[in-house]
Design a protein around this motif. Structure first.
Motif, PDB file in Angstrom:
ATOM      1  N   GLU A  16       0.947  -1.212  -0.158  1.00  0.00           N
ATOM      2  CA  GLU A  16       0.108  -0.092   0.019  1.00  0.00           C
ATOM      3  C   GLU A  16       0.959   1.329   0.032  1.00  0.00           C
ATOM      4  O   GLU A  16       1.999   1.279   0.344  1.00  0.00           O
ATOM      5  CB  GLU A  16      -0.803  -0.081   1.238  1.00  0.00           C
ATOM      6  CG  GLU A  16      -1.770  -1.087   1.340  1.00  0.00           C
ATOM      7  CD  GLU A  16      -2.871  -1.204   0.391  1.00  0.00           C
ATOM      8  OE1 GLU A  16      -3.424  -0.078  -0.102  1.00  0.00           O
ATOM      9  OE2 GLU A  16      -3.384  -2.278  -0.136  1.00  0.00           O
ATOM     10  N   TRP A  17       0.481   2.241  -0.418  1.00  0.00           N
ATOM     11  CA  TRP A  17       1.195   3.466  -0.386  1.00  0.00           C
ATOM     12  C   TRP A  17       1.717   3.782   1.115  1.00  0.00           C
ATOM     13  O   TRP A  17       2.994   4.596   0.767  1.00  0.00           O
ATOM     14  CB  TRP A  17       0.425   4.660  -0.881  1.00  0.00           C
ATOM     15  CG  TRP A  17      -0.019   4.610  -2.328  1.00  0.00           C
ATOM     16  CD1 TRP A  17      -1.175   4.543  -3.105  1.00  0.00           C
ATOM     17  CD2 TRP A  17       1.162   4.759  -3.399  1.00  0.00           C
ATOM     18  NE1 TRP A  17      -0.987   4.446  -4.271  1.00  0.00           N
ATOM     19  CE2 TRP A  17       0.417   4.642  -4.542  1.00  0.00           C
ATOM     20  CE3 TRP A  17       2.350   4.759  -3.494  1.00  0.00           C
ATOM     21  CZ2 TRP A  17       1.097   4.461  -5.846  1.00  0.00           C
ATOM     22  CZ3 TRP A  17       3.147   4.878  -4.726  1.00  0.00           C
ATOM     23  CH2 TRP A  17       2.375   4.813  -5.783  1.00  0.00           C
ATOM     24  N   GLU A  18       1.177   3.544   2.138  1.00  0.00           N
ATOM     25  CA  GLU A  18       1.792   3.692   3.522  1.00  0.00           C
ATOM     26  C   GLU A  18       3.269   2.919   3.518  1.00  0.00           C
ATOM     27  O   GLU A  18       4.121   3.417   4.078  1.00  0.00           O
ATOM     28  CB  GLU A  18       0.859   3.464   4.541  1.00  0.00           C
ATOM     29  CG  GLU A  18      -0.303   4.261   4.720  1.00  0.00           C
ATOM     30  CD  GLU A  18      -1.490   4.194   3.604  1.00  0.00           C
ATOM     31  OE1 GLU A  18      -1.251   2.975   2.889  1.00  0.00           O
ATOM     32  OE2 GLU A  18      -2.401   4.820   3.637  1.00  0.00           O
ATOM     33  N   ALA A  21       5.909   4.541   1.503  1.00  0.00           N
ATOM     34  CA  ALA A  21       6.778   5.601   2.145  1.00  0.00           C
ATOM     35  C   ALA A  21       7.558   5.254   3.207  1.00  0.00           C
ATOM     36  O   ALA A  21       8.394   5.622   3.319  1.00  0.00           O
ATOM     37  CB  ALA A  21       5.454   6.777   2.824  1.00  0.00           C
TER      38      ALA A  21
END
Length: 50
Positions: A16-18, A21
């Motif tokens: 996921e994008w989290e 990051a």
């Protein structure tokens, strides 16, 4: 370059994008620690020789 790297991490690791990051932050920290380690090794080498 950062966007391409993020997209590759997301695709390759199915994050996921989290997670992307977090992975990018950890990779940056590893790079900084490696640079610091190299600098300290050089300083230590000079101290041991002297």
């Amino acid at each position: 370059a950062l966007a391409k790297r993020a997209a590759k991490l997301r695709r390759d690791l199915e994050l996921e994008w989290e997670g992307v990051a977090l992975a990018l932050n950890l990779l940056e920290e590893v790079q900084e620690l490696r640079a610091e380690n190299q600098m300290l090794k050089q300083r230590l080498g000079r101290l041991v020789v002297e």
